[in-house]
Design a protein around this motif. Structure first.
Motif, mmCIF file in Angstrom:
data_model
loop_
_atom_site.group_PDB
_atom_site.id
_atom_site.type_symbol
_atom_site.label_atom_id
_atom_site.label_comp_id
_atom_site.label_asym_id
_atom_site.label_seq_id
_atom_site.Cartn_x
_atom_site.Cartn_y
_atom_site.Cartn_z
ATOM 1 N N ASP A 258 0.851 -1.199 0.000
ATOM 2 C CA ASP A 258 0.000 0.000 0.000
ATOM 3 C C ASP A 258 0.884 1.246 0.000
ATOM 4 O O ASP A 258 1.932 1.245 0.662
ATOM 5 C CB ASP A 258 -0.908 0.019 1.232
ATOM 6 C CG ASP A 258 -1.984 -1.055 1.150
ATOM 7 O OD1 ASP A 258 -2.321 -1.644 2.204
ATOM 8 O OD2 ASP A 258 -2.445 -1.331 0.017
ATOM 9 N N PRO A 259 0.511 2.306 -0.701
ATOM 10 C CA PRO A 259 1.390 3.469 -0.843
ATOM 11 C C PRO A 259 1.710 4.156 0.475
ATOM 12 O O PRO A 259 2.678 4.903 0.558
ATOM 13 C CB PRO A 259 0.629 4.407 -1.778
ATOM 14 C CG PRO A 259 -0.753 3.891 -1.856
ATOM 15 C CD PRO A 259 -0.720 2.448 -1.514
ATOM 16 N N GLU A 300 3.175 4.637 -12.804
ATOM 17 C CA GLU A 300 2.822 4.992 -11.414
ATOM 18 C C GLU A 300 3.299 3.914 -10.452
ATOM 19 O O GLU A 300 3.761 4.215 -9.343
ATOM 20 C CB GLU A 300 1.317 5.205 -11.284
ATOM 21 C CG GLU A 300 0.909 5.534 -9.843
ATOM 22 C CD GLU A 300 -0.492 6.078 -9.691
ATOM 23 O OE1 GLU A 300 -1.230 6.152 -10.709
ATOM 24 O OE2 GLU A 300 -0.841 6.455 -8.565
ATOM 25 N N GLN A 301 3.223 2.649 -10.867
ATOM 26 C CA GLN A 301 3.710 1.569 -9.995
ATOM 27 C C GLN A 301 5.213 1.716 -9.735
ATOM 28 O O GLN A 301 5.690 1.464 -8.623
ATOM 29 C CB GLN A 301 3.391 0.204 -10.611
ATOM 30 C CG GLN A 301 1.904 -0.139 -10.579
ATOM 31 C CD GLN A 301 1.607 -1.557 -11.048
ATOM 32 O OE1 GLN A 301 2.293 -2.107 -11.920
ATOM 33 N NE2 GLN A 301 0.595 -2.168 -10.457
ATOM 34 N N GLN A 304 5.581 4.548 -7.232
ATOM 35 C CA GLN A 304 5.124 4.071 -5.922
ATOM 36 C C GLN A 304 6.169 3.170 -5.281
ATOM 37 O O GLN A 304 6.483 3.300 -4.090
ATOM 38 C CB GLN A 304 3.805 3.309 -6.076
ATOM 39 C CG GLN A 304 3.251 2.778 -4.756
ATOM 40 C CD GLN A 304 1.926 2.052 -4.930
ATOM 41 O OE1 GLN A 304 1.224 2.273 -5.919
ATOM 42 N NE2 GLN A 304 1.587 1.185 -4.001
ATOM 43 N N SER A 307 9.037 5.227 -4.019
ATOM 44 C CA SER A 307 8.654 6.052 -2.855
ATOM 45 C C SER A 307 8.676 5.236 -1.563
ATOM 46 O O SER A 307 8.743 5.794 -0.463
ATOM 47 C CB SER A 307 7.253 6.639 -3.061
ATOM 48 O OG SER A 307 6.254 5.644 -2.862
ATOM 49 N N TYR A 357 2.518 9.983 2.723
ATOM 50 C CA TYR A 357 1.802 9.773 1.464
ATOM 51 C C TYR A 357 0.712 10.833 1.297
ATOM 52 O O TYR A 357 -0.161 10.985 2.159
ATOM 53 C CB TYR A 357 1.185 8.372 1.461
ATOM 54 C CG TYR A 357 0.275 8.107 0.299
ATOM 55 C CD1 TYR A 357 -1.071 7.805 0.485
ATOM 56 C CD2 TYR A 357 0.765 8.160 -1.015
ATOM 57 C CE1 TYR A 357 -1.906 7.567 -0.588
ATOM 58 C CE2 TYR A 357 -0.071 7.922 -2.103
ATOM 59 C CZ TYR A 357 -1.405 7.630 -1.884
ATOM 60 O OH TYR A 357 -2.230 7.414 -2.947
ATOM 61 N N TYR A 362 3.338 10.838 -5.068
ATOM 62 C CA TYR A 362 4.332 10.198 -4.218
ATOM 63 C C TYR A 362 5.514 11.132 -4.002
ATOM 64 O O TYR A 362 5.824 11.947 -4.876
ATOM 65 C CB TYR A 362 4.844 8.903 -4.870
ATOM 66 C CG TYR A 362 3.718 7.988 -5.284
ATOM 67 C CD1 TYR A 362 3.093 8.133 -6.523
ATOM 68 C CD2 TYR A 362 3.227 7.012 -4.414
ATOM 69 C CE1 TYR A 362 2.029 7.321 -6.892
ATOM 70 C CE2 TYR A 362 2.158 6.206 -4.781
ATOM 71 C CZ TYR A 362 1.564 6.377 -6.016
ATOM 72 O OH TYR A 362 0.502 5.585 -6.368
ATOM 73 N N THR A 377 0.511 12.271 -9.635
ATOM 74 C CA THR A 377 -0.134 11.317 -10.544
ATOM 75 C C THR A 377 -1.650 11.512 -10.586
ATOM 76 O O THR A 377 -2.325 10.893 -11.399
ATOM 77 C CB THR A 377 0.172 9.869 -10.099
ATOM 78 O OG1 THR A 377 -0.275 9.708 -8.746
ATOM 79 C CG2 THR A 377 1.655 9.558 -10.192
#
Ligand SMILES: C[C@@H]1N[C@@H](C#Cc2ccccc2)[C@H](O)[C@@H]1O
Length: 440
Positions: A258-259, A300-301, A304, A307, A357, A362, A377
């Motif tokens: 999870d971010p 984006e993955q 993430q 980050s 977050y 991120y 994003t």
């Protein structure tokens, strides 16, 4: 508890090879083999499940499956073109399947006839790829599946002395293959193990411990993923004392933490993901599927993962002839173009301590300089991006990473600054923040 075959070291490795792996952040996974030829279909029936699992999905025995060796001509296989594609993607390392679950070896192993040596062109696929990637400055990790549907001594579980004798023979075979790989290709950087979830493998923690020792003896500094390892009690990835085995956690498959889950920043880790929903080998249905991920979703993955202090291993499944599908080339062009101008917020970066977050994107931070990056994003309908600052922190200025142009912002209060973002902006939009500590 005292362990004979648990973690071989405590904490993060801090040698140059591991620092390089951590700095790379972005790798390309390659799944290519016999399964790439039928591409998910057999005898006119298409199976939606992962293409590399077709023998299981369609109930194809090892002898019938081995008939594909004669079809593995790979006329479009061009190692230099593959290496250029990886470079264009912005990948800093590649992890290639040397042997997947079907047991077919993409190098001419002396331990079995079930290898590329028996194919029409007999090319040493692994050898040619290691040479081509290394020549482009791209590090190579070799994927090896312990699970092996072809080998007669493979066992899912040990329920008799005969099983034990057979599986011991299999583990000796696999150990000698791994010795062969490390000896033939000594400039590979690491080994990516898979197919270790069955009871038979979990009951052989000592073997996995010995394999890690052997590979690091043959290739000093070699990087081994946690998925190889079990301890003497069958604990996987982390030993019975909770210590990480191998050099980085590799349990994130087709998923990321999870971010907001900062607990993962305590270890090195890598998530491996596919472009289609669930096929690592080329599946013909993926060419027309409406279900595979948009390139920006994959980008984006990557942001993430960085980050949260992890690497992203993005999978490509070349077709049976050695070519890449248009939807995969789209991903290469989109991610490669963005990384070309925004890579500063990815390569050599990790978590930005104290920057929680934010929801709209991120934060990453350069591990060496401490420079903080805000990567947007999701642009709120207002176009306003609010940054909640760590205590006693001030933003002196902000620039767009891609252009170097200053980005105006307003100080809302001593913990909040606000950027106005053009809602038509190309995202992900990366800002470099020059921050300083306030001495109040
Ligand atoms: C990296 C990925 N791991 C492999 C798998 C799996 C799997 C799939 C279902 C249940 C248990 C294991 C896939 O074939 C691919 O190689």
């Amino acid at each position: 508890m005292p362990l004979m075959y648990g973690a071989q070291s405590e904490g993060r490795r801090d040698d140059e090879t591991m620092r390089r792996f951590r700095h790379d952040r972005f790798g390309q996974f390659i799944h290519w083999g016999l399964y790439s030829i039928p591409a998910g279909s057999w005898n006119g029936v298409t199976y939606d499940y992962a293409a590399e699992f077709l023998p299981q999905s369609a109930g194809i025995g090892p002898a019938r499956w081995a008939g594909l060796v004669d079809d593995f001509a790979a006329p479009e296989f061009d190692p230099e073109a593959w290496a250029s594609l990886a470079a264009d993607l912005g990948a800093r390392y590649v992890t290639v399947t040397a042997k997947h679950h079907d047991g077919f070896c993409l190098w001419p192993s002396s331990l079995t006839d079930f290898t590329v040596a028996a194919t029409p062109r007999g090319r040493d696929v692994i050898g040619e790829l290691v040479h081509a990637y290394t020549a482009r400055g791209i590090a190579v990790h070799l994927y090896y599946s312990v699970l092996d549907w072809h080998h007669p001594d493979w066992r899912y579980a040990i329920s008799s002395s005969q099983d034990e004798e057979a599986f011991d023979r299999y583990l000796s075979y696999a150990g000698e293959q791994l010795r062969e790989l490390a000896t033939r290709y000594p400039n590979v950087r690491g080994f990516w193990f898979d197919g270790t979830w069955d009871e038979s493998v979990k009951a052989n923690g000592r073997w996995s411990w010995e394999i890690e020792c052997m590979l690091k003896r043959l290739i000093p500094g070699a990087i081994v993923n946690s998925r190889l390892r079990a301890d003497e009690h069958g604990a996987r990835h982390r030993d019975s004392n909770g210590a990480l085995m191998g050099d980085y956690f590799s349990g994130f498959e087709r998923r990321l933490p999870d971010p907001w889950d900062r607990t993962v920043t305590a270890e090195d880790w890598e998530a491996c993901v596919t472009i289609p929903q669930n096929s690592w080998g080329y599946h013909a249905g993926a060419e027309v599927a409406r279900t595979h991920k948009h390139p920006l979703e994959l980008l984006e993955q990557l942001v993430q993962a960085v980050s949260l202090g992890g690497n992203l291993l993005l999978n490509f499944g070349p077709r049976g002839d050695g070519s890449f599908a248009p939807f995969e080339k789209d991903v290469v062009h989109t991610l490669g173009a963005w990384l070309e101008t925004n890579g500063a917020c990815i390569y050599g970066c990790g978590p930005a301590d104290g920057w929680d977050y934010p929801g709209w994107g991120y934060y990453t931070a350069d591990a060496e300089t401490g420079a903080v990056y805000a990567v947007v994003t999701r642009i709120p309908v207002s176009g306003a991006i609010a940054l909640q600052l760590p205590e006693r922190t001030r933003v002196r200025n902000a620039t767009a990473v891609a252009t170097g142009r200053p980005v105006p912002f307003a100080v809302r209060d001593d913990r909040t600054v606000r950027f106005e973002v053009d809602r038509a902006s190309v995202i992900p939009l990366a800002f470099a923040l020059e921050v300083e500590q306030r001495d109040d």
